[in-house]
Design a protein around this motif. Structure first.
Motif, PDB file in Angstrom:
ATOM      1  N   THR A   1       0.823  -1.209   0.000  1.00 50.32           N
ATOM      2  CA  THR A   1       0.000   0.000   0.000  1.00 50.32           C
ATOM      3  C   THR A   1       0.852   1.251   0.000  1.00 50.32           C
ATOM      4  N   TRP A   2       2.133   1.147   0.388  1.00 49.09           N
ATOM      5  CA  TRP A   2       2.978   2.340   0.451  1.00 49.09           C
ATOM      6  C   TRP A   2       4.343   2.146  -0.197  1.00 49.09           C
ATOM      7  N   ARG A   3       4.813   0.907  -0.364  1.00 43.72           N
ATOM      8  CA  ARG A   3       6.177   0.704  -0.859  1.00 43.72           C
ATOM      9  C   ARG A   3       6.359   1.228  -2.286  1.00 43.72           C
ATOM     10  N   THR A   4       5.434   0.875  -3.191  1.00 48.98           N
ATOM     11  CA  THR A   4       5.552   1.353  -4.568  1.00 48.98           C
ATOM     12  C   THR A   4       5.413   2.870  -4.634  1.00 48.98           C
TER      13      THR A   4
ATOM     14  N   ALA B   1       8.752  -4.581 -19.553  1.00 44.16           N
ATOM     15  CA  ALA B   1       9.147  -5.919 -19.996  1.00 44.16           C
ATOM     16  C   ALA B   1       9.894  -6.628 -18.870  1.00 44.16           C
ATOM     17  N   GLY B   2       9.385  -7.791 -18.470  1.00 40.65           N
ATOM     18  CA  GLY B   2       9.977  -8.542 -17.368  1.00 40.65           C
ATOM     19  C   GLY B   2       9.637  -8.013 -15.995  1.00 40.65           C
ATOM     20  N   GLY B   3       8.869  -6.918 -15.925  1.00 36.78           N
ATOM     21  CA  GLY B   3       8.536  -6.316 -14.638  1.00 36.78           C
ATOM     22  C   GLY B   3       7.224  -6.823 -14.078  1.00 36.78           C
ATOM     23  N   SER B   4       6.841  -6.294 -12.936  1.00 37.26           N
ATOM     24  CA  SER B   4       5.602  -6.713 -12.291  1.00 37.26           C
ATOM     25  C   SER B   4       5.011  -5.565 -11.503  1.00 37.26           C
ATOM     26  N   ILE B   5       3.711  -5.656 -11.217  1.00 39.67           N
ATOM     27  CA  ILE B   5       3.022  -4.700 -10.347  1.00 39.67           C
ATOM     28  C   ILE B   5       2.213  -5.494  -9.331  1.00 39.67           C
ATOM     29  N   ASN B   6       1.746  -4.787  -8.298  1.00 34.56           N
ATOM     30  CA  ASN B   6       1.049  -5.452  -7.208  1.00 34.56           C
ATOM     31  C   ASN B   6      -0.139  -4.605  -6.766  1.00 34.56           C
ATOM     32  N   PHE B   7      -1.273  -5.238  -6.523  1.00 33.43           N
ATOM     33  CA  PHE B   7      -2.414  -4.588  -5.893  1.00 33.43           C
ATOM     34  C   PHE B   7      -3.118  -5.654  -5.057  1.00 33.43           C
ATOM     35  N   GLY B   8      -4.143  -5.277  -4.325  1.00 35.09           N
ATOM     36  CA  GLY B   8      -4.837  -6.251  -3.501  1.00 35.09           C
ATOM     37  C   GLY B   8      -6.236  -5.793  -3.163  1.00 35.09           C
TER      38      GLY B   8
END
Length: 403
Positions: free
Chosen positions: A58-61, A379-386
């Protein structure tokens, strides 16, 4: 010297003086340019360390993006890819298990930012035990890097089930941190406190009284940034000032004029009246709800060919009447993916709250779209949510990702 040569000398002196005056006037009109801050010559590795509040993105990115956007050359590191947030972990348990040295040696961070102790307050571990655990971890950090910069959060308030007693434990811990940090801080390895408590509202800034929602995540991000950006810029680090209890003012004892000596009348000692001891009904001890370590969910079933480029990984944590899901989308292609969209059937899940993404609904589906800062997956990266769900967590569900 003849008159003609004297005239030449006086004329040359006047010309030189005029030129000097013009130079001074020109220099006085040149504006002073602002001096850009000097950042470190190499990338600064930062390890976020803590429990589920650190594990949930929730805060790191938000913090990493804010730092890099403002010119700081940093990366987040940890055995979990970009962090050491461990769901349900107590800092007292981490200190006892001696796991931190291995995590440190695998990434060798230059700075640790630690928000740790929420579960200890939940499980009613004493303030003294938590402070002792902090001390053990500080020693392990400095053993890995004698010049480690250590930023410790005065943790956010917590009030699950509207129980104010939990929050009293938090304030006791945050208060004790001040003198502790001052006593252990050194010029080579300073300990800096980051006030995450002040201004944080357990109603408006969390979805369950403990874990931050999107608004709370932004507050945590901003507080970290305000604390660590001066360190990254090379500004002098100020160690926390201990709280000093003022010395009480002693009123001098008045001089008493002696009373003439009188033969005293024998004093009869009265029989003492014994007040019966009040029977105190013991306060019922409420056993806190145990924090459950999340179990990875079976990879959901994609329903679109476009999902070949994007791989979904899901982690879940469930309790009696609900659950949370952390969603990680990885781009396996060699091209960036823009403006992704995820569609989930309402027959599989019931979403009550979401973070790091936006939610819209149709009659039978949830449509999840990115925020402005995570709409592109490199490319090759990622994202995160929840998101937080109600009811029983499912072991598998159908979804599609479009872009």
């Amino acid at each position: 010297m003849d008159r003609k040569n004297k005239f030449k000398i006086r004329f040359a002196a006047k010309i030189s003086g005029l030129i000097l005056l013009m130079v001074i006037l020109i220099q006085s009109t040149i504006p002073m340019l602002p001096v850009n801050p000097v950042y470190a010559a190499s990338t600064t590795k930062i390890m976020p360390l803590g429990d589920s509040i650190t594990d949930w993105d929730t805060w790191r990115t938000l913090l990493l993006n804010k730092l890099t956007t403002n010119g700081y050359d940093v990366e987040f590191v940890g055995s979990k890819g970009t962090h050491e947030g461990h769901w349900g972990m107590l800092v007292t348990d981490l200190a006892a298990s001696n796991q931190l040295p291995a995590w440190l040696s695998s990434t060798n961070p230059d700075m640790v930012i630690m928000h740790f102790g929420t579960n200890d307050c939940w499980q009613d571990r004493s303030t003294a035990d938590v402070i002792q655990a902090y001390t053990i971890l500080i020693g392990q950090m400095r053993e890995n890097n004698p010049n480690m910069k250590i930023v410790v959060a005065q943790i956010i308030p917590m009030q699950p089930d509207n129980n104010a007693d939990y929050n009293s434990r938090v304030t006791a811990l945050n208060t004790a941190m001040v003198s502790w940090a001052e006593s252990l801080s050194t010029s080579e390895s300073p300990i800096i406190l980051c006030d995450q408590y002040t201004g944080f509202d357990t109603v408006a800034d969390t979805y369950d009284g403990v874990h931050p929602n999107g608004i709370g995540g932004q507050k945590i991000c901003d507080n970290w940034y305000d604390t660590i950006s001066p360190i990254l810029s090379g500004e002098p680090v100020t160690t926390p000032t201990p709280v000093v209890t003022p010395t009480p003012v002693v009123t001098p004892t008045p001089v008493v004029t002696p009373t003439p000596v009188v033969t005293p009348t024998p004093v009869v000692t009265p029989t003492p009246v014994v007040t019966p001891t009040q029977v105190v009904t013991p306060t019922q001890v409420v056993t806190p709800t145990p924090v459950v370590t999340p179990t990875p969910v079976v990879t959901p079933t994609p329903t679109s060919d476009s999902d070949d480029a994007l791989q979904l990984k899901v982690e879940t944590n469930s309790w009696s009447n609900g659950y949370t899901m952390n969603m990680y989308i990885k781009n396996n292609s060699n091209l960036p993916v823009n403006n992704w969209k995820m569609i989930i059937s309402k027959s599989d899940v019931t979403i009550s709250n979401i973070w790091c993404a936006q939610l819209t609904e149709t009659d039978d589906t949830y449509i999840i779209t990115p925020m402005t800062w995570n709409q592109t997956i490199g490319a090759g990266g990622s994202i995160n949510f929840g998101f937080q769900g109600t009811g029983t967590v499912v072991s598998d569900f159908s979804y599609s990702i479009e872009f």
